[in-house]
Design an enzyme around this catalytic site. Structure first.
Site, PDB file in Angstrom:
ATOM      1  N   ARG A   1       2.017 -18.145 -13.286  1.00 27.65           N
ATOM      2  CA  ARG A   1       2.049 -19.615 -13.279  1.00 27.65           C
ATOM      3  C   ARG A   1       1.953 -20.165 -14.705  1.00 27.65           C
ATOM      4  NH1 ARG A   1      -1.885 -22.021  -9.050  1.00 27.65           N
ATOM      5  NH2 ARG A   1      -0.094 -21.817  -7.679  1.00 27.65           N
TER       6      ARG A   1
ATOM      7  N   LYS B   1      -7.858  -9.389  -5.906  1.00 24.31           N
ATOM      8  CA  LYS B   1      -8.466  -9.890  -7.149  1.00 24.31           C
ATOM      9  C   LYS B   1      -7.494  -9.791  -8.328  1.00 24.31           C
ATOM     10  CE  LYS B   1     -11.746  -6.916  -6.274  1.00 24.31           C
ATOM     11  NZ  LYS B   1     -11.401  -6.575  -4.876  1.00 24.31           N
ATOM     12  N   THR B   2      -6.971  -8.590  -8.535  1.00 22.03           N
ATOM     13  CA  THR B   2      -6.008  -8.429  -9.630  1.00 22.03           C
ATOM     14  C   THR B   2      -4.725  -9.189  -9.297  1.00 22.03           C
ATOM     15  OG1 THR B   2      -6.979  -6.319 -10.233  1.00 22.03           O
ATOM     16  CG2 THR B   2      -4.734  -6.710 -11.001  1.00 22.03           C
ATOM     17  N   THR B   3      -4.355  -9.189  -8.029  1.00 20.69           N
ATOM     18  CA  THR B   3      -3.160  -9.927  -7.605  1.00 20.69           C
ATOM     19  C   THR B   3      -3.294 -11.418  -7.933  1.00 20.69           C
ATOM     20  OG1 THR B   3      -2.981  -8.341  -5.779  1.00 20.69           O
ATOM     21  CG2 THR B   3      -1.627 -10.322  -5.621  1.00 20.69           C
TER      22      THR B   3
ATOM     23  N   LYS C   1      -9.033  -7.078  -0.850  1.00 16.26           N
ATOM     24  CA  LYS C   1      -7.905  -6.915  -1.765  1.00 16.26           C
ATOM     25  C   LYS C   1      -7.435  -8.277  -2.275  1.00 16.26           C
ATOM     26  CE  LYS C   1      -3.034  -5.458  -1.638  1.00 16.26           C
ATOM     27  NZ  LYS C   1      -2.884  -4.861  -2.968  1.00 16.26           N
TER      28      LYS C   1
ATOM     29  N   GLU D   1     -10.914  -6.104 -14.013  1.00 15.44           N
ATOM     30  CA  GLU D   1     -11.893  -5.056 -13.678  1.00 15.44           C
ATOM     31  C   GLU D   1     -13.068  -4.996 -14.678  1.00 15.44           C
ATOM     32  OE1 GLU D   1     -10.659  -4.211 -10.897  1.00 15.44           O
ATOM     33  OE2 GLU D   1      -8.529  -3.748 -11.092  1.00 15.44           O
TER      34      GLU D   1
ATOM     35  N   TRP E   1     -15.566   8.702 -11.683  1.00 15.09           N
ATOM     36  CA  TRP E   1     -16.577   8.883 -10.634  1.00 15.09           C
ATOM     37  C   TRP E   1     -17.583   9.952 -11.030  1.00 15.09           C
ATOM     38  CZ3 TRP E   1     -16.628   5.086  -7.380  1.00 15.09           C
ATOM     39  CH2 TRP E   1     -15.424   4.465  -7.007  1.00 15.09           C
TER      40      TRP E   1
ATOM     41  N   ASN F   1     -15.073  -7.579  -2.061  1.00 16.52           N
ATOM     42  CA  ASN F   1     -14.529  -6.276  -1.661  1.00 16.52           C
ATOM     43  C   ASN F   1     -13.112  -6.339  -1.115  1.00 16.52           C
ATOM     44  OD1 ASN F   1     -16.899  -5.054  -2.390  1.00 16.52           O
ATOM     45  ND2 ASN F   1     -17.794  -5.204  -0.326  1.00 16.52           N
TER      46      ASN F   1
ATOM     47  N   PHE G   1     -10.055   5.842 -13.136  1.00 16.61           N
ATOM     48  CA  PHE G   1     -11.357   5.567 -12.520  1.00 16.61           C
ATOM     49  C   PHE G   1     -12.297   6.741 -12.733  1.00 16.61           C
ATOM     50  CE2 PHE G   1     -14.011   2.782 -10.842  1.00 16.61           C
ATOM     51  CZ  PHE G   1     -13.686   2.068  -9.703  1.00 16.61           C
TER      52      PHE G   1
HETATM   53  P1  ATP Z   1      -5.186  -5.705  -5.942  1.00 12.88           P
HETATM   54  O1  ATP Z   1      -4.910  -5.060  -7.300  1.00 12.88           O
HETATM   55  O2  ATP Z   1      -4.325  -5.102  -4.892  1.00 12.88           O
HETATM   56  O3  ATP Z   1      -5.171  -7.202  -5.988  1.00 12.88           O
HETATM   57  P2  ATP Z   1      -8.038  -5.734  -6.106  1.00 12.88           P
HETATM   58  O4  ATP Z   1      -7.900  -6.007  -7.550  1.00 12.88           O
HETATM   59  O5  ATP Z   1      -8.616  -6.798  -5.231  1.00 12.88           O
HETATM   60  O6  ATP Z   1      -6.654  -5.258  -5.503  1.00 12.88           O
HETATM   61  P3  ATP Z   1      -9.568  -3.362  -6.810  1.00 12.88           P
HETATM   62  O7  ATP Z   1     -11.016  -3.224  -6.481  1.00 12.88           O
HETATM   63  O8  ATP Z   1      -9.174  -3.594  -8.217  1.00 12.88           O
HETATM   64  O9  ATP Z   1      -8.957  -4.464  -5.826  1.00 12.88           O
HETATM   65  O10 ATP Z   1      -8.851  -2.054  -6.265  1.00 12.88           O
HETATM   66  C1  ATP Z   1      -7.489  -1.882  -6.384  1.00 12.88           C
HETATM   67  C2  ATP Z   1      -6.940  -0.941  -5.330  1.00 12.88           C
HETATM   68  O11 ATP Z   1      -7.831  -0.764  -4.252  1.00 12.88           O
HETATM   69  C3  ATP Z   1      -5.649  -1.477  -4.684  1.00 12.88           C
HETATM   70  O12 ATP Z   1      -4.819  -0.377  -4.464  1.00 12.88           O
HETATM   71  C4  ATP Z   1      -6.099  -2.080  -3.380  1.00 12.88           C
HETATM   72  O13 ATP Z   1      -5.132  -2.059  -2.327  1.00 12.88           O
HETATM   73  C5  ATP Z   1      -7.269  -1.224  -3.035  1.00 12.88           C
HETATM   74  N1  ATP Z   1      -8.233  -2.039  -2.302  1.00 12.88           N
HETATM   75  C6  ATP Z   1      -8.631  -3.277  -2.621  1.00 12.88           C
HETATM   76  N2  ATP Z   1      -9.495  -3.749  -1.699  1.00 12.88           N
HETATM   77  C7  ATP Z   1      -9.644  -2.757  -0.803  1.00 12.88           C
HETATM   78  C8  ATP Z   1     -10.405  -2.616   0.410  1.00 12.88           C
HETATM   79  N3  ATP Z   1     -11.179  -3.610   0.861  1.00 12.88           N
HETATM   80  N4  ATP Z   1     -10.302  -1.449   1.088  1.00 12.88           N
HETATM   81  C9  ATP Z   1      -9.522  -0.449   0.652  1.00 12.88           C
HETATM   82  N5  ATP Z   1      -8.775  -0.528  -0.474  1.00 12.88           N
HETATM   83  C10 ATP Z   1      -8.843  -1.651  -1.201  1.00 12.88           C
HETATM   84 MG    MG Z   2      -8.245  -5.048  -9.284  1.00  9.69          MG
END
Ligand code: ATP
Ligand code: MG
Length: 174
Positions: A28, A18-20, A16, A106, A71, A14, A69
């Site tokens: 890399r 994952k995509t980063t 933040k 995703e 919902w 949960n 997204f």
């Molecule tokens: P990012 O793309 O920033 O690496 P992510 O891939 O880990 O995030 P996702 O589930 O894909 O997370 O959601 C992407 C969006 O949701 C981003 O804008 C991110 O800041 C936000 N987000 C991710 N984790 C959280 C969290 N724990 N609470 C609230 N917002 C979140």
């Molecule tokens: Mg993501």
């Protein structure tokens, strides 16, 4: 003959990042002249985030496959259609053997909603060239995917700025 063991890597949880993390892998590998592609479920085809602009400059493919997204329950059928169409693109790219790394961003959401079957996804991943690395991102990675993976990292949320009312930031979220 490419002498390398292709890894199946998963970034889930949960928190933040994952995509980063997947984008960091992309960068890399790009530096190593490897051919990388990121296919993005959920993200709408018209979207233009910082990573899309950067990828264009680098000449790297980041392909949004989704419709934003979903919902609302009345939109679930459309989500399924988009996911299935998107998965066909992924299968083509994976089995083409043209890429050193394929990132399925995703993907777990499509599995969670039941739009794609985890068994079918794993079957395709098993058929890939043995040197090809795969990265999967998204919350709630299903146990079968975790079991099949070589590397799984769970992002744990300790804090997130959204929770204190700070909105998404340019260069950080988009
Ligand atoms: P990012 O793309 O920033 O690496 P992510 O891939 O880990 O995030 P996702 O589930 O894909 O997370 O959601 C992407 C969006 O949701 C981003 O804008 C991110 O800041 C936000 N987000 C991710 N984790 C959280 C969290 N724990 N609470 C609230 N917002 C979140
Ligand atoms: Mg993501």
């Amino acid at each position: 003959m490419i002498d390398r063991t292709g890894l199946l890597m998963v970034y889930t949880g949960n928190g933040k990042g994952k995509t980063t993390a997947a984008l960091g892998t992309l960068m890399r590998a790009y530096g190593r002249d490897m051919k990388v592609i990121m296919l993005q479920f959920i993200k709408g085809k018209g979207i233009r985030l910082g990573e899309h602009i950067a990828a264009e400059r680098m000449g790297v493919e980041i392909i949004p496959l989704g419709d934003g997204f979903i919902w609302q329950s009345q939109e679930l059928d459309n989500g399924r259609k988009m996911a299935l169409e998107g998965w066909t693109v992924c299968v083509d790219k994976i089995l083409s053997g043209d890429y050193d790394i394929v990132i399925l961003d995703e993907l777990t959401y499509a599995l969670e909603y039941g739009w794609l079957s985890v068994n079918e996804v794993l079957d395709v991943l098993k058929m890939r060239p043995k040197w090809m690395h795969i990265v999967v991102t998204g919350r709630d990675a299903p146990p079968k995917l975790v079991a099949a993976a070589d590397m799984v990292t769970e992002m744990v949320e300790m804090k997130h700025h959204f929770k204190s009312g700070i909105v998404g930031q340019k260069g950080i979220e988009f």
